[in-house]
Design an enzyme around this catalytic site. Structure first.
Site, mmCIF file in Angstrom:
data_model
loop_
_atom_site.group_PDB
_atom_site.id
_atom_site.type_symbol
_atom_site.label_atom_id
_atom_site.label_comp_id
_atom_site.label_asym_id
_atom_site.label_seq_id
_atom_site.Cartn_x
_atom_site.Cartn_y
_atom_site.Cartn_z
ATOM 1 C CD GLN A 95 -2.905 -1.179 2.256
ATOM 2 O OE1 GLN A 95 -2.565 -1.810 3.247
ATOM 3 N NE2 GLN A 95 -4.045 -0.531 2.198
ATOM 4 C CG HIS A 143 -0.939 -5.956 5.419
ATOM 5 N ND1 HIS A 143 -1.045 -5.306 6.626
ATOM 6 C CD2 HIS A 143 -2.003 -5.550 4.698
ATOM 7 C CE1 HIS A 143 -2.127 -4.521 6.618
ATOM 8 N NE2 HIS A 143 -2.721 -4.654 5.454
ATOM 9 C CG ASN A 145 -3.717 -6.901 8.265
ATOM 10 O OD1 ASN A 145 -3.899 -6.515 9.410
ATOM 11 N ND2 ASN A 145 -4.399 -6.422 7.231
ATOM 12 C CE1 TYR A 185 -9.572 1.336 9.702
ATOM 13 C CE2 TYR A 185 -9.492 -1.055 9.900
ATOM 14 C CZ TYR A 185 -8.874 0.138 9.599
ATOM 15 O OH TYR A 185 -7.568 0.150 9.197
ATOM 16 C CD GLU A 221 -5.138 -2.439 9.477
ATOM 17 O OE1 GLU A 221 -6.261 -2.160 9.016
ATOM 18 O OE2 GLU A 221 -4.327 -3.186 8.909
#
Ligand SMILES: *[C@@H]1O[C@H](CO)[C@@H](O)[C@H](O)[C@H]1NC(C)=O
Ligand SMILES: *[C@@H]1O[C@H](CO)[C@@H](O)[C@H](O)[C@H]1NC(C)=O
Ligand SMILES: *[C@@H]1O[C@H](CO)[C@@H](O)[C@H](O)[C@H]1NC(C)=O
Ligand SMILES: *[C@@H]1O[C@H](CO)[C@@H](O)[C@H](O)[C@H]1NC(C)=O
Length: 520
Positions: free
Chosen positions: A46, A150, A195, A339, A410
């Protein structure tokens, strides 16, 4: 007496800060235990770019993004944030924030690029890159918190045997993990094997949004795949790959290196759509199908009962030898990426439309009730700002896994973006500040109630390539102009810096390592 005076002063300072933050709930670093890791998070594909540099091999994502129609804005990670060349600058950004930890991942194809057989040669350029990153982080007092996988794997492994669909990958992953322990384990004390496989496996093999883009009707329209069995085969191989890497670490490295190893899962929090027994049971099933899909086998020896009952023969079984291996390896910490929260309703007793992501749990997920969204919207369609979900989820996993040490690798807020927008459209991100302070407040409450949480990482340090959303979603504390690669701090970066600095009083005591005596 001195203690009471100090406590009183702390209250006054907190009130003082509350008034000055106008509307943003005050959350104080002093509410977190001494030694708590506060960091920022990224992953190799990323942010790194440099996809053909330093003798790197092709990854599955290099190949996937170059196919037409896979990424919403037709973009790829060839350059991304060019962190490969800007990592020193990015370390400076982190240092200026005052974080004590950085979570990043290692590109497997940078370490093992060759196509000449399964256990290829180690690429010295790849090792040198991560070695320099790690050394420079440590020089600034920033602990590396490293994810081994990941999402990106060498393309070679997909071509050779179908990647995660083959048990052969367990040995390959162990080989890669061992190289990382050997090369970096003298300096890296926190390792996560994977991940959020509970999410990426579904995106890869159930709905086909992620590499290798496999699925079947009615879950999606892919060239090949089988949505009803492949996700569970891939998951099985990931669990056994985790056990293989942990076993290598425990037997050969942990004793002399003294680090910890765990795994990160995605934890959406679920609430019943209706206050009925059926929907409350639906929440239980949705939870069992999420992180416990991986954590139950690793920590409790087998898949959750709800998964075995609903999936039957679609779910692979562990042999008694594999169960022994799981029992002997387990993990040192669990990582909970959090999240958002959604409602779920029962689909056993009622008819539902197909829910491609959660449907296998015989539930249907929703983000609204009576036209009212579950929380404030964010820039990602299914992500809402629901801070209570953090405490609820952390307490649920505390109870399910006997308060295993936990990190939040995260948590963060996205802004929707398109190519005609500029930095100043993004830098006044008060909604991100509200989101992060709300979730930290909720996390602090879980810690106060006894949850053994030891670290928190904002996703993300930088705006970055967000998988199939490409560059349409910006999670960074720093804005990145993808043409010039210029990094610009958003207001949230300043907010995080001030939060991490704490009040002047706290700073003084922290330096003297005495803070906890005055707050406990
Ligand atoms: C998926 O695999 C199962 C079990 O082998 C089989 O019954 C089913 O027909 C397959 N579905 C597709 C779409 O190939
Ligand atoms: C759900 O229903 C039960 C009993 O019917 C009631 O006691 C409870 O307060 C309700 N909970 C909510 C959140 O409405
Ligand atoms: C980009 O987003 C802005 C703000 O939402 C919007 O006004 C504009 O029309 C969008 N432009 C494109 C090209 O989609
Ligand atoms: C940021 O936006 C808020 C409203 O959302 C406004 O009150 C504030 O003045 C803005 N701050 C800056 C620095 O532009």
């Amino acid at each position: 007496m001195a203690r009471e005076a100090a406590a009183c002063l702390v209250v006054l300072l907190t009130v003082h800060r509350l008034l000055h933050l106008s509307g943003v709930a005050a959350i104080d670093r002093g509410l977190f235990p001494p030694g708590f890791l506060f960091g920022t998070s990224t992953s190799a594909y990323q942010v790194e770019g440099g996809y053909l540099e330093g003798n790197k091999g092709l990854s599955n994502w290099d190949v996937f993004t170059h196919k037409q129609g896979t990424i919403v804005d037709g973009s790829n990670g060839d350059t991304a944030d060019d962190h490969y060349h800007h990592y020193m600058e990015d370390i400076e950004l982190m240092h200026s924030l005052g974080v004590n930890s950085y979570r990043f991942s290692i590109s497997w194809a940078r370490i093992l690029p060759r196509e000449q057989g399964r256990f290829g040669d180690v690429n010295p350029d790849g090792v040198a890159f991560y070695s320099s990153l790690i050394d420079n982080l440590l020089q600034k007092g920033i602990q590396p918190f490293v994810t081994l996988c990941h999402y990106d794997i060498p393309h070679e492994l997909d071509k050779r045997y179908g990647g995660w669909l083959s048990p052969e990958i367990q040995k390959d992953f162990g080989y890669f993990a061992e190289i990382c322990f050997k090369m970096f384990g003298d300096r890296v004390k926190f390792w996560a094997t994977f991940n959020q496989p509970n999410l990426f496996i579904k995106f890869s093999y159930m709905v086909g949004w992620y590499s290798p883009g496999r699925c079947s009707e009615p879950f999606g329209n892919c060239k090949s795949g089988n949505s009803s069995i492949e996700p569970y085969i891939a998951g099985h191989n990931i669990i056994l790959s985790h056990a293989n890497a942990v076993s290598i670490y425990r037997n050969k490295y942990q004793g002399k290196q003294g680090g910890q190893i765990g795994i990160a899962l995605c934890i959406i929090w679920y609430e019943p759509f209706r206050n009925t027994t059926a929907d409350i049971l639906a929440v239980k099933r949705a939870l069992s199908f999420s992180a416990p899909w991986f954590l139950d086998p690793i920590l409790l020896g087998d898949y959750p009962r709800e998964m075995r009952e609903v999936l039957g023969g679609r779910l692979p079984k562990f042999t008694s030898k594999q169960k022994k291996r799981l029992e002997a390896t387990k993990l040192d910490f669990i990582g909970l990426n959090h999240y958002t929260t959604c409602y779920v309703k029962d689909c056993i007793f009622s008819q539902c439309e197909i829910d491609p992501i959660n449907g296998d749990a015989r539930v249907f997920s929703l983000v609204e009730r009576d036209g009212v969204p579950i929380g404030k919207e964010t820039g990602s369609p299914f992500f809402y700002d629901v801070p209570r979900g953090m405490e609820e989820a952390v307490m649920y996993y505390k109870q399910r896994y006997n308060n295993t040490p936990t990190y939040i690798p995260e948590n963060g807020y996205s802004q929707a973006s398109n190519s005609s927008m500029t930095a100043k459209d993004f830098t006044n991100d008060t909604r991100r500040i509200n989101y992060i302070s709300g979730y930290l407040t909720s996390l602090a409450s879980a810690i106060r109630k006894g949850a053994d949480v030891r670290g928190y990482f904002v996703w993300s340090l930088l705006d970055d390539f967000e998988w199939n959303s490409g560059y349409t979603s910006r999670f960074g504390l720093y804005h990145v102009d993808y043409k010039t690669l210029k990094r610009t701090p958003k207001l949230s970066a300043d907010w995080y810096r001030k939060f991490l600095m704490g009040s002047p009083l706290r700073r003084k005591f922290r330096d003297e390592s005495q803070l906890h005596q005055f707050t406990s």
